[in-house]
Design a protein around this motif. Sequence first.
Motif, short mmCIF file in Angstrom:
data_model
loop_
_atom_site.label_atom_id
_atom_site.label_comp_id
_atom_site.label_asym_id
_atom_site.label_seq_id
_atom_site.Cartn_x
_atom_site.Cartn_y
_atom_site.Cartn_z
N LEU A 167 0.83 -1.20 0.00
CA LEU A 167 0.00 0.00 0.00
C LEU A 167 0.86 1.24 0.00
O LEU A 167 1.84 1.33 0.74
CB LEU A 167 -0.88 0.05 1.25
N VAL A 175 -5.22 5.37 1.54
CA VAL A 175 -4.57 4.61 0.48
C VAL A 175 -4.65 5.38 -0.83
O VAL A 175 -5.74 5.79 -1.25
CB VAL A 175 -5.20 3.21 0.33
N MET A 178 -2.19 0.72 -4.58
CA MET A 178 -1.74 -0.59 -4.13
C MET A 178 -0.96 -1.22 -5.26
O MET A 178 -1.44 -1.29 -6.39
CB MET A 178 -2.90 -1.50 -3.75
#
Length: 198
Positions: A167, A175, A178
């Motif tokens: 992440l 976030v 990813m």
Amino acid sequence: MKAVLLAAGYGTRLQRDVVADTSGRFAHLAGTAKPLLPVGHCALISHWVQALTGSAAVDHIFVVTNALYQAAFEEWAAQFTNVKIVSDQTRNNDERLGAVACLQLAVKHFNIDDHVVVIGGDTLFNDDFSLRQVKERFADLQAKCEDNCLVLSYQCKDEETHKYGILEVDDELRVTCMKEKPLPSETESRKAVSLSST
């Protein structure tokens, strides 16, 4: 809440190591999916099923596997009343779909219309891990905005980024990206993905 356990990997590094072991101590593990490896008194993935069932936070558990290991997972799942199996129909590592596609497969196949906790089927957790705390934190985030998700991560070593989903987050720990098994040079983050709720 529903749980999706992702177990469609092929464990290529593990299988290579089992085959290369000359002691013979691990020969019985050849061809065994990582989530079905014995850890203590049962398969690794069984620890998750017991924890999820015992938490009363999850009413159904869906496991996504592949065609190679489907029969083994169906045999394992027969001992649980709340576990269902679906195969992504791949037969080797080159065909694998990846975590997001497998999650989508489970949601579509089982018509999931509920919050979902997503767990890597080969993930171990420490004794201090608390599903109750995860559920409470998720409820807090949902109270602020029902579109919020919770993603748990842990620090991995520089040389281990290529083994995990990594992440990337902003200053507020939201976030932003990813990356699937990146090289250390491809990301500054060392936040390995463990479990999430959406």
